[in-house]
Write a protein that holds these residues in place. Structure first.
Motif, PDB file in Angstrom:
ATOM      1  N   ASN A  43       0.817  -1.200   0.000  1.00 64.08           N
ATOM      2  CA  ASN A  43       0.000   0.000   0.000  1.00 64.08           C
ATOM      3  C   ASN A  43       0.855   1.257   0.000  1.00 64.08           C
ATOM      4  N   TYR A  68      -4.414   3.023   3.054  1.00 65.77           N
ATOM      5  CA  TYR A  68      -4.616   1.575   3.076  1.00 65.77           C
ATOM      6  C   TYR A  68      -3.409   0.828   3.627  1.00 65.77           C
ATOM      7  N   ASN A 117      -4.612   0.561   6.990  1.00 67.34           N
ATOM      8  CA  ASN A 117      -5.627  -0.492   6.988  1.00 67.34           C
ATOM      9  C   ASN A 117      -4.955  -1.862   7.095  1.00 67.34           C
TER      10      ASN A 117
END
Length: 409
Positions: free
Chosen positions: A64, A355, A358
């Motif tokens: 990411n 992300y 995440n």
């Protein structure tokens, strides 16, 4: 194909991006369920199963961060197609004889799959920002919610597909079938997806990898806690609990988790209506705080129910339904906010950084899920989930708020 060619270019690209994301998500959900159930059946402990996903999550973090940079330099079509190709390779790695499926080998395949998943997701979410006209926040929220919700509904179907294919074809047959279908999708994507989507006007520098926006940094920290709170009990602890304590077979575990995630995805799709769009509003930091606060006590309530002598079936299954609905709104709201906060030129840099957080949350949750469940049981996983949700709510208090106005779209 003729009908597709008659659509507006941005709609056509949105449908292609969404179709790629859907196809990938089916294999991703199915593969996760295949690995959990197959290796649990082989006698692996919950912690050992969690370790199989260690590289999946670690490489997701790295992907990411670097994937946003690659998307800005190369274009989002290329990073999406690289992700599809790597997933085919990861699936083929798992078609070897059972004796070769050692922990290091499976971890290596999962590493490829983790890279593939996060390249694909970063590319799809970043693309939406560029396909919606500037300033149309309501339409942006609606498109992000539809992409995210449909993806998670299909991930749920993928869970069921994984359990069903394991029962019907065995482990090797299941992954070979998925690899063949995804390879066809990948070839179509190479031909149809626009070549310059998301390429930054100026080549980004490595120093641009880390976000300089306070709002994105706060939202990323809240996202880390949110997904850690989900995966600390959902990734390993819950499927193993359903199998070992409730005595469910592959079909029952895969089918139930599939239905749960399908419902979760449907709620995500309707999140704009639930968070104020029908009143001419799009969410802000205050909405993120309120929805996280609404969710944070639920895992603790489930833990109390499991240790109070009440029916474990009713407590856990009912709690899962409520958790899924509230978590879906939180996740969809976050997905809109990051796309809204991200700058348009090199959008994948901001989305990739977000992300990455995440993925860190998933990594934290996955490791805790196997270790805490094995050492202390499911209630302990649920208490940790509530603590992480409390952190997510507190961090969300710092997100920017805006005046309530009628958005365009």
């Amino acid at each position: 194909m003729h009908a597709l060619s008659r659509l507006a270019p941005e709609i056509r690209q949105y449908l292609l991006v969404t179709g790629n994301y859907w196809a990938f998500t089916l294999t991703d959900g199915a593969l996760r369920m295949l690995v959990v159930l197959h290796f649990h059946g082989l006698g692996y402990s919950p912690l050992q199963i969690a370790m199989l996903f260690l590289f999946y999550e670690i490489f997701g973090v790295i992907t990411n961060l670097l994937g946003g940079y690659l998307g800005a330099r190369l274009g989002l079509n290329r990073t999406m197609n690289i992700g599809l190709g790597l997933q085919v390779a990861a699936l083929l790695m798992l078609t070897v004889p059972t004796a070769w499926l050692t922990i290091p080998w499976v971890m290596g395949a999962q590493a490829l799959s983790g890279i593939a998943k996060d390249l694909n997701k970063m590319s799809a979410k970043s693309s939406i920002k560029l396909l919606v006209p500037h300033g149309e926040q309501a339409r942006l929220y609606r498109w992000v919610a539809l992409l995210t919700g449909s993806k998670n509904a299909l991930k749920g179907i993928g869970f069921f597909l994984g359990g069903a294919l394991l029962a019907l074809l065995g482990f090797a047959g299941a992954v070979l079938t998925m690899a063949a279908v995804l390879a066809l999708i990948w070839l179509a994507s190479l031909v149809l997806l626009r070549q310059d989507l998301g390429k930054a006007s100026a080549a980004p520098k490595f120093r641009d990898l880390l976000s300089k926006s306070r709002a994105i940094n706060l939202l990323s920290a809240a996202r880390l806690c949110l997904f850690g709170a989900r995966d600390v009990w959902f990734v390993v602890a819950l499927p193993v609990y359903l199998s070992s304590v409730f005595g469910w077979d592959f079909w029952q575990v895969g089918g139930f988790l599939a239905l749960w995630i399908v419902g979760y995805g449907l709620v995500q799709s309707f999140a704009p209506a639930l968070t104020g769009k029908t009143r001419g509003q799009v969410p802000d930091g205050r909405a993120a705080f309120l929805w996280a606060a609404a969710l944070m006590g639920l895992p603790a309530a489930i833990a109390l129910g499991l240790t109070s002598g009440l029916s474990a079936h009713w407590v856990l299954l009912g709690g899962l339904l409520a958790f899924g609905a509230l978590f879906a709104v939180n996740s969809s709201l976050h997905s809109y906010l990051i796309v809204s906060y991200a700058k348009e030129d090199g959008v994948s840099l901001d989305v990739g950084f977000y992300y990455m957080s995440n993925a860190l949350g998933r990594l934290l949750g996955t490791l805790l899920s196997g270790w805490v469940y094995q050492a202390y049981g499911l209630p302990a996983c649920l208490w940790i989930s509530s603590a992480l949700l409390l952190l997510a709510a507190l961090i969300s208090r710092g997100l920017p708020e805006h005046a309530r106005t009628n958005p365009a779209g």
